[in-house]
Design a protein around this motif. Structure first.
Motif, PDB file in Angstrom:
ATOM      1  N   ALA A 197       0.814  -1.173   0.115  1.00  0.00           N
ATOM      2  CA  ALA A 197       0.197   0.039  -0.144  1.00  0.00           C
ATOM      3  C   ALA A 197       0.998   1.562   0.014  1.00  0.00           C
ATOM      4  N   GLN A 198       1.919   1.216   0.738  1.00  0.00           N
ATOM      5  CA  GLN A 198       2.860   2.468   0.852  1.00  0.00           C
ATOM      6  C   GLN A 198       3.324   2.905  -0.512  1.00  0.00           C
ATOM      7  N   LYS A 199       3.910   1.589  -1.229  1.00  0.00           N
ATOM      8  CA  LYS A 199       4.660   1.575  -2.348  1.00  0.00           C
ATOM      9  C   LYS A 199       3.682   2.316  -3.306  1.00  0.00           C
ATOM     10  N   LEU A 200       2.425   1.959  -3.389  1.00  0.00           N
ATOM     11  CA  LEU A 200       1.328   2.238  -4.394  1.00  0.00           C
ATOM     12  C   LEU A 200       1.184   3.862  -4.095  1.00  0.00           C
ATOM     13  N   VAL A 201       0.929   4.178  -2.952  1.00  0.00           N
ATOM     14  CA  VAL A 201       0.696   5.714  -2.573  1.00  0.00           C
ATOM     15  C   VAL A 201       2.016   6.646  -2.921  1.00  0.00           C
ATOM     16  N   LEU A 202       3.068   5.974  -2.494  1.00  0.00           N
ATOM     17  CA  LEU A 202       4.348   6.852  -3.023  1.00  0.00           C
ATOM     18  C   LEU A 202       4.606   6.906  -4.629  1.00  0.00           C
ATOM     19  N   ASN A 203       4.108   6.060  -5.503  1.00  0.00           N
ATOM     20  CA  ASN A 203       3.954   5.937  -6.903  1.00  0.00           C
ATOM     21  C   ASN A 203       3.406   6.888  -7.097  1.00  0.00           C
ATOM     22  N   MET A 204       2.095   7.015  -6.742  1.00  0.00           N
ATOM     23  CA  MET A 204       1.051   8.110  -7.088  1.00  0.00           C
ATOM     24  C   MET A 204       1.606   9.608  -6.799  1.00  0.00           C
ATOM     25  N   LEU A 205       1.947   9.695  -5.557  1.00  0.00           N
ATOM     26  CA  LEU A 205       2.415  11.021  -5.000  1.00  0.00           C
ATOM     27  C   LEU A 205       3.719  11.443  -5.959  1.00  0.00           C
ATOM     28  N   SER A 206       5.019  10.666  -5.923  1.00  0.00           N
ATOM     29  CA  SER A 206       5.913  11.324  -6.664  1.00  0.00           C
ATOM     30  C   SER A 206       5.668  11.504  -8.349  1.00  0.00           C
ATOM     31  N   THR A 207       4.871  10.358  -8.753  1.00  0.00           N
ATOM     32  CA  THR A 207       4.500  10.356 -10.195  1.00  0.00           C
ATOM     33  C   THR A 207       3.636  11.708 -10.725  1.00  0.00           C
ATOM     34  N   ALA A 208       2.563  11.871  -9.751  1.00  0.00           N
ATOM     35  CA  ALA A 208       1.689  13.013  -9.911  1.00  0.00           C
ATOM     36  C   ALA A 208       2.280  14.254  -9.917  1.00  0.00           C
ATOM     37  N   VAL A 209       3.177  14.596  -8.814  1.00  0.00           N
ATOM     38  CA  VAL A 209       4.159  15.705  -8.474  1.00  0.00           C
ATOM     39  C   VAL A 209       4.828  15.874  -9.750  1.00  0.00           C
ATOM     40  N   MET A 210       5.492  15.036 -10.220  1.00  0.00           N
ATOM     41  CA  MET A 210       6.533  15.285 -11.347  1.00  0.00           C
ATOM     42  C   MET A 210       5.760  15.816 -12.804  1.00  0.00           C
ATOM     43  N   ILE A 211       4.529  15.139 -13.138  1.00  0.00           N
ATOM     44  CA  ILE A 211       3.894  15.324 -14.105  1.00  0.00           C
ATOM     45  C   ILE A 211       3.375  16.561 -13.914  1.00  0.00           C
ATOM     46  N   LYS A 212       2.900  17.164 -12.870  1.00  0.00           N
ATOM     47  CA  LYS A 212       2.196  18.566 -12.614  1.00  0.00           C
ATOM     48  C   LYS A 212       3.422  19.584 -12.718  1.00  0.00           C
ATOM     49  N   LEU A 213       4.627  18.973 -12.447  1.00  0.00           N
ATOM     50  CA  LEU A 213       5.915  20.045 -12.418  1.00  0.00           C
ATOM     51  C   LEU A 213       6.173  20.200 -13.830  1.00  0.00           C
ATOM     52  N   GLY A 214       5.585  19.380 -14.904  1.00  0.00           N
ATOM     53  CA  GLY A 214       6.047  19.370 -16.240  1.00  0.00           C
ATOM     54  C   GLY A 214       7.084  18.390 -16.852  1.00  0.00           C
ATOM     55  N   ARG A 215       7.377  17.275 -15.768  1.00  0.00           N
ATOM     56  CA  ARG A 215       8.401  16.327 -16.281  1.00  0.00           C
ATOM     57  C   ARG A 215       8.046  15.401 -17.069  1.00  0.00           C
ATOM     58  N   VAL A 216       7.018  15.417 -17.499  1.00  0.00           N
ATOM     59  CA  VAL A 216       6.267  14.244 -18.533  1.00  0.00           C
ATOM     60  C   VAL A 216       5.579  15.002 -19.405  1.00  0.00           C
ATOM     61  N   LYS A 217       5.810  14.663 -20.790  1.00  0.00           N
ATOM     62  CA  LYS A 217       5.192  15.258 -22.024  1.00  0.00           C
ATOM     63  C   LYS A 217       4.168  14.344 -22.491  1.00  0.00           C
ATOM     64  N   GLY A 218       2.897  14.298 -22.557  1.00  0.00           N
ATOM     65  CA  GLY A 218       1.775  13.451 -23.152  1.00  0.00           C
ATOM     66  C   GLY A 218       1.953  12.432 -22.133  1.00  0.00           C
ATOM     67  N   ASN A 219       2.412  11.273 -22.682  1.00  0.00           N
ATOM     68  CA  ASN A 219       2.612  10.121 -21.498  1.00  0.00           C
ATOM     69  C   ASN A 219       4.064   9.785 -21.545  1.00  0.00           C
ATOM     70  N   ARG A 220       5.016  10.567 -21.786  1.00  0.00           N
ATOM     71  CA  ARG A 220       6.371  10.196 -22.108  1.00  0.00           C
ATOM     72  C   ARG A 220       7.311  10.627 -20.911  1.00  0.00           C
ATOM     73  N   MET A 221       8.409   9.985 -20.730  1.00  0.00           N
ATOM     74  CA  MET A 221       9.590  10.567 -19.719  1.00  0.00           C
ATOM     75  C   MET A 221      10.514  11.346 -20.438  1.00  0.00           C
ATOM     76  N   VAL A 222      10.098  12.585 -21.030  1.00  0.00           N
ATOM     77  CA  VAL A 222      10.823  13.117 -21.927  1.00  0.00           C
ATOM     78  C   VAL A 222      12.528  13.597 -21.141  1.00  0.00           C
ATOM     79  N   ASP A 223      12.436  13.566 -20.036  1.00  0.00           N
ATOM     80  CA  ASP A 223      13.536  14.173 -19.184  1.00  0.00           C
ATOM     81  C   ASP A 223      14.385  13.021 -18.759  1.00  0.00           C
TER      82      ASP A 223
END
Length: 274
Positions: A197-223
């Motif tokens: 459960a903790q791993k799932l939440v951490l995945n959601m937290l960090s990934t959503a944060v990075m997407i909203k900070l512009g580190r993903v374009k479309g669905n690609r890890m462009v950086d």
């Protein structure tokens, strides 16, 4: 003494008498309940994501603190952000009770020191711009409680990921996430459902944060960091898909500019000027 949910007796008896098939089947049945418990906490996770994005846009960083399995999961999530999203290593950091030694080997009594987390954080020039997330299945780890309390006093945003309801850590966190997954398959072994459960939440937290900070374009890890041949090949395909370049040109631009984002931008500039 109040028995925490994570310490309650397993729903399964006689594990040592089960066949391998029964062990695996019953573990899997228990694991299937975890995503539903996480889903019930999406509103709480959303609040933690949004405040973290706000603080990081102001120059803040995201810190995780925890002990044992929880601490290791925080270190893991933090360590994967730079290669995945191309961010500096100090954007997301995971600290574990007992220091780096505790990542591989348990450090006796490290989690019981309520002052050590803040001492550890001070080494990183912690400030009121930062976000601190405490991770503890039990919700009672002194190392985490002490760190959150000191962080609150210093003006940081605080959150937590715990697996018991109404815990001291949740009470200390401004943005608590309480994912109650019930008794473990092996009684009290929180490396199992709670850790998942903790791993799932951490995945959601960090990934959503990075997407909203512009580190993903479309669905690609462009950086993403191009640290091995597999990632270079993935990057070449991404450049080809986004620009229409042939493989040779895509690879040349990627090698010259070092990231998918930069390669695409430079290729498109070159095309515009042609």
């Amino acid at each position: 003494m109040i028995t925490r949910t994570t310490e309650k007796e397993s729903n399964h008896q006689g594990l040592d008498k089960m066949s391998t098939t029964d062990l695996l089947t019953n573990m899997n049945k228990e694991d299937q309940t975890v995503p539903d418990a996480v889903a019930a906490n999406i509103p709480a996770i959303e609040k933690l994501v949004d405040i973290t994005v706000d603080r990081m846009k102001e120059g803040g960083r995201l810190f995780y603190i925890g002990a044992g399995t929880s601490g290791r999961l925080g270190v893991l999530d933090a360590s994967e952000c730079p290669p995945t999203f191309g961010v500096p290593h100090d954007w997301v950091m995971g600290l574990i009770a007992g220091g780096d030694t505790a990542i591989r080997k348990a450090v006796e009594n490290a989690e019981d020191d309520a002052e050590q987390a803040w001492t550890d954080l001070l080494r990183y020039d912690i400030s009121s711009k930062d976000v601190l997330v405490g991770i503890a299945a039990s919700g009672t780890t002194p190392y985490v409680i002490g760190g959150l309390e000191r962080a609150n006093a210093a003006g940081l945003v605080t959150g937590c990921i715990v697996c018991n309801a109404g815990s001291p850590i949740a009470a200390a966190a401004q943005y608590p996430v309480e994912v109650v997954v019930g008794p473990e398959f092996v009684t009290g072994s929180t490396r199992m459902k709670s850790g998942t459960a903790q791993k799932l939440v951490l995945n959601m937290l960090s990934t959503a944060v990075m997407i909203k900070l512009g580190r993903v374009k479309g669905n690609r890890m462009v950086d993403m960091q191009l640290s091995n041949q597999k990632l270079v090949e993935r990057g070449v395909l991404m450049v080809m898909e986004q620009t229409g370049a042939n493989e040779q040109d895509a690879k040349a631009y990627l090698e010259q500019y070092g990231s998918v984002r930069a390669a695409v931008e430079q290729y498109e500039k070159s095309s515009d000027n042609a």
